[in-house]
Design an enzyme around this catalytic site. Sequence first.
Site, PDB file in Angstrom:
ATOM      1  N   HIS A  63      13.157  -3.012  -4.914  1.00 19.11           N
ATOM      2  CA  HIS A  63      11.585  -2.483  -3.999  1.00 19.11           C
ATOM      3  C   HIS A  63      12.000  -0.937  -3.820  1.00 19.11           C
ATOM      4  O   HIS A  63      12.793  -0.391  -3.215  1.00 19.11           O
ATOM      5  CB  HIS A  63      11.218  -3.094  -2.781  1.00 19.11           C
ATOM      6  N   ASP A  83      10.317   2.560  -2.702  1.00 17.07           N
ATOM      7  CA  ASP A  83       9.109   2.792  -1.778  1.00 17.07           C
ATOM      8  C   ASP A  83       8.772   4.482  -2.095  1.00 17.07           C
ATOM      9  O   ASP A  83       9.498   5.392  -1.897  1.00 17.07           O
ATOM     10  CB  ASP A  83       9.383   2.848  -0.458  1.00 17.07           C
ATOM     11  N   MET A  99       2.878   4.947  -2.006  1.00 20.37           N
ATOM     12  CA  MET A  99       2.294   5.275  -0.953  1.00 20.37           C
ATOM     13  C   MET A  99       1.739   6.536  -1.080  1.00 20.37           C
ATOM     14  O   MET A  99       2.301   7.683  -0.353  1.00 20.37           O
ATOM     15  CB  MET A  99       3.132   5.028   0.267  1.00 20.37           C
ATOM     16  N   GLY A 130      14.115  -4.391   3.945  1.00 17.10           N
ATOM     17  CA  GLY A 130      15.009  -3.020   3.850  1.00 17.10           C
ATOM     18  C   GLY A 130      15.991  -2.936   4.673  1.00 17.10           C
ATOM     19  O   GLY A 130      17.073  -3.225   4.425  1.00 17.10           O
ATOM     20  N   SER A 131      15.567  -2.855   6.183  1.00 16.22           N
ATOM     21  CA  SER A 131      16.848  -2.566   6.990  1.00 16.22           C
ATOM     22  C   SER A 131      17.701  -4.189   7.261  1.00 16.22           C
ATOM     23  O   SER A 131      18.611  -4.235   7.636  1.00 16.22           O
ATOM     24  CB  SER A 131      16.123  -2.422   8.236  1.00 16.22           C
ATOM     25  N   ASP A 145       5.541  -6.876   2.823  1.00 20.82           N
ATOM     26  CA  ASP A 145       6.465  -6.045   3.091  1.00 20.82           C
ATOM     27  C   ASP A 145       6.382  -5.307   4.494  1.00 20.82           C
ATOM     28  O   ASP A 145       5.449  -5.141   4.907  1.00 20.82           O
ATOM     29  CB  ASP A 145       5.912  -4.738   1.993  1.00 20.82           C
ATOM     30  N   GLY A 146       7.571  -5.438   5.253  1.00 16.67           N
ATOM     31  CA  GLY A 146       7.795  -4.856   6.385  1.00 16.67           C
ATOM     32  C   GLY A 146       8.154  -5.887   7.620  1.00 16.67           C
ATOM     33  O   GLY A 146       7.379  -6.794   8.040  1.00 16.67           O
ATOM     34  N   GLY A 147       9.398  -5.561   8.325  1.00 15.42           N
ATOM     35  CA  GLY A 147       9.714  -6.429   9.413  1.00 15.42           C
ATOM     36  C   GLY A 147      10.338  -7.773   8.939  1.00 15.42           C
ATOM     37  O   GLY A 147      10.437  -8.680   9.830  1.00 15.42           O
ATOM     38  N   MET A 191       1.015  -5.552   3.666  1.00 16.50           N
ATOM     39  CA  MET A 191       1.687  -4.889   4.492  1.00 16.50           C
ATOM     40  C   MET A 191       1.809  -5.582   5.796  1.00 16.50           C
ATOM     41  O   MET A 191       0.641  -6.011   6.260  1.00 16.50           O
ATOM     42  CB  MET A 191       1.033  -3.269   4.623  1.00 16.50           C
ATOM     43  N   HIS A 238       6.219   0.822  -5.277  1.00 14.78           N
ATOM     44  CA  HIS A 238       5.350   0.759  -4.065  1.00 14.78           C
ATOM     45  C   HIS A 238       4.765   2.282  -3.860  1.00 14.78           C
ATOM     46  O   HIS A 238       5.530   2.960  -3.417  1.00 14.78           O
ATOM     47  CB  HIS A 238       5.880   0.034  -3.106  1.00 14.78           C
ATOM     48  N   SER A 240      14.405  -3.178  -0.060  1.00  9.58           N
ATOM     49  CA  SER A 240      13.782  -2.162  -0.203  1.00  9.58           C
ATOM     50  C   SER A 240      14.894  -0.860  -0.040  1.00  9.58           C
ATOM     51  O   SER A 240      15.529  -0.861   0.908  1.00  9.58           O
ATOM     52  CB  SER A 240      12.742  -1.670   0.549  1.00  9.58           C
ATOM     53  N   MET A 286       6.598   7.814  -1.009  1.00 11.33           N
ATOM     54  CA  MET A 286       5.881   8.323   0.110  1.00 11.33           C
ATOM     55  C   MET A 286       5.685   9.699  -0.255  1.00 11.33           C
ATOM     56  O   MET A 286       6.706  10.246  -0.677  1.00 11.33           O
ATOM     57  CB  MET A 286       6.620   8.138   1.368  1.00 11.33           C
ATOM     58  N   GLY A 319       5.128   3.460   5.931  1.00 12.41           N
ATOM     59  CA  GLY A 319       5.655   4.891   6.162  1.00 12.41           C
ATOM     60  C   GLY A 319       6.992   5.091   6.478  1.00 12.41           C
ATOM     61  O   GLY A 319       7.635   5.897   6.329  1.00 12.41           O
ATOM     62  N   PHE A 320       7.520   3.924   7.180  1.00 14.37           N
ATOM     63  CA  PHE A 320       8.616   3.801   7.985  1.00 14.37           C
ATOM     64  C   PHE A 320       9.535   2.420   7.627  1.00 14.37           C
ATOM     65  O   PHE A 320       8.691   1.578   7.807  1.00 14.37           O
ATOM     66  CB  PHE A 320       8.785   4.229   9.318  1.00 14.37           C
ATOM     67  N   GLY A 321      10.618   2.569   7.341  1.00 15.08           N
ATOM     68  CA  GLY A 321      11.410   1.408   7.266  1.00 15.08           C
ATOM     69  C   GLY A 321      11.683   0.830   8.836  1.00 15.08           C
ATOM     70  O   GLY A 321      11.397   1.754   9.766  1.00 15.08           O
ATOM     71  N   GLY A 322      12.365  -0.467   9.098  1.00 14.87           N
ATOM     72  CA  GLY A 322      12.743  -0.776  10.369  1.00 14.87           C
ATOM     73  C   GLY A 322      11.697  -1.087  11.581  1.00 14.87           C
ATOM     74  O   GLY A 322      11.951  -0.875  12.635  1.00 14.87           O
TER      75      GLY A 322
HETATM   76  C1  DX5 Z   1       7.350   0.758   4.758  1.00 15.82           C
HETATM   77  C2  DX5 Z   1       7.866   0.349   3.171  1.00 15.82           C
HETATM   78  C3  DX5 Z   1       8.892  -0.886   3.279  1.00 15.82           C
HETATM   79  C4  DX5 Z   1       9.998  -0.821   4.128  1.00 15.82           C
HETATM   80  C5  DX5 Z   1      10.421  -2.259   4.759  1.00 15.82           C
HETATM   81  O1  DX5 Z   1       6.285   1.761   4.434  1.00 15.82           O
HETATM   82  O2  DX5 Z   1       6.756   0.095   2.285  1.00 15.82           O
HETATM   83  O3  DX5 Z   1       9.053  -1.518   2.036  1.00 15.82           O
HETATM   84  O4  DX5 Z   1      10.897  -0.118   3.595  1.00 15.82           O
HETATM   85  O5  DX5 Z   1      11.446  -2.028   5.667  1.00 15.82           O
HETATM   86  P1  DX5 Z   1      11.826  -3.046   6.667  1.00 15.82           P
HETATM   87  O6  DX5 Z   1      12.088  -4.452   5.870  1.00 15.82           O
HETATM   88  O7  DX5 Z   1      12.934  -2.529   7.297  1.00 15.82           O
HETATM   89  O8  DX5 Z   1      10.629  -3.156   7.430  1.00 15.82           O
HETATM   90 ZN    ZN Z   2       7.383  -0.886   0.456  1.00 14.59          ZN
END
Ligand code: DX5
Ligand code: ZN
Length: 232
Positions: free
Chosen positions: A37, A39, A72, A205-206, A183-185, A141, A70, A12, A41, A146-149
């Site tokens: 990927h 994102d 959002m 992502g992170s 997607d996520g973590g 999800m 993606h 991401s 928002m 809404g947020f990475g990490g």
């Molecule tokens: C969250 C995004 C994800 C996010 C994933 O709303 O849709 O794609 O960037 O980031 P990580 O891998 O850091 O959880």
């Molecule tokens: Zn995403």
Amino acid sequence: MSSSPILRLAPSILSADFSRLGEEVRAIEAAGCDLVHFDVMDNHYVPNLTIGPLVCEAIRPHVSIPIDVHLMVEPVDAIIPLFAKAGANIITFHPEASKHVDRSLSMIRELGCKAGLVLNPATPLSVLDYVMDKLDMVLLMSVNPGFGGQKFIPSTLDKLRLVRARIDAHVAAGGQPIWLEVDGGVKTDNIRDIAQAGADTFVAGSAVFGAPDADGGYKTVMQSLRSAALSA
Ligand code: DX5
Ligand code: ZN
């Protein structure tokens, strides 16, 4: 073991260095990822604001792999053609954000892209009931969008197993293939469990962009993610 041996890694770019985005997407492709990927928002459907079709169009010439958009955003229909025109290959959206989910899915395919639905941690699987034939991807999800990490929500594993069973039954009955993305973590220490539960496509992502690429860091992370997932 997952019934699908296929494995796709989708970094991401939310966690990339936006001041060097072209360079960043070239680096992840060179490091061996399968999708970008992307994102989107809107500070309405989710409490954050990111990038739109202009940025998709700007990175398109820098990579040959598919761009996995993606959305959002709410509503979704007006933005779909703009992303198709900007070079997106896959477009997914949250069913809560469209008044006419079937229509939005059809629109994405008519514009030549693969279409998918994104399910939030609390979204029930019943949203898939009458649209399985219109899906190329289901995106689960594993954090609230809404947020990475953020931290991976463990109940996603049970949900994944249920969606994997639905997809396998659909394909066994003669239906089209459907990718199952998470997607996520997603990290090297949990991707094995996620693959085992049935995912075939992994957003990170992170985990990817947290590794400085100067010394080949992206390639190292991509290889550890891939080998950990394949050990499932
Ligand atoms: C969250 C995004 C994800 C996010 C994933 O709303 O849709 O794609 O960037 O980031 P990580 O891998 O850091 O959880
Ligand atoms: Zn995403």
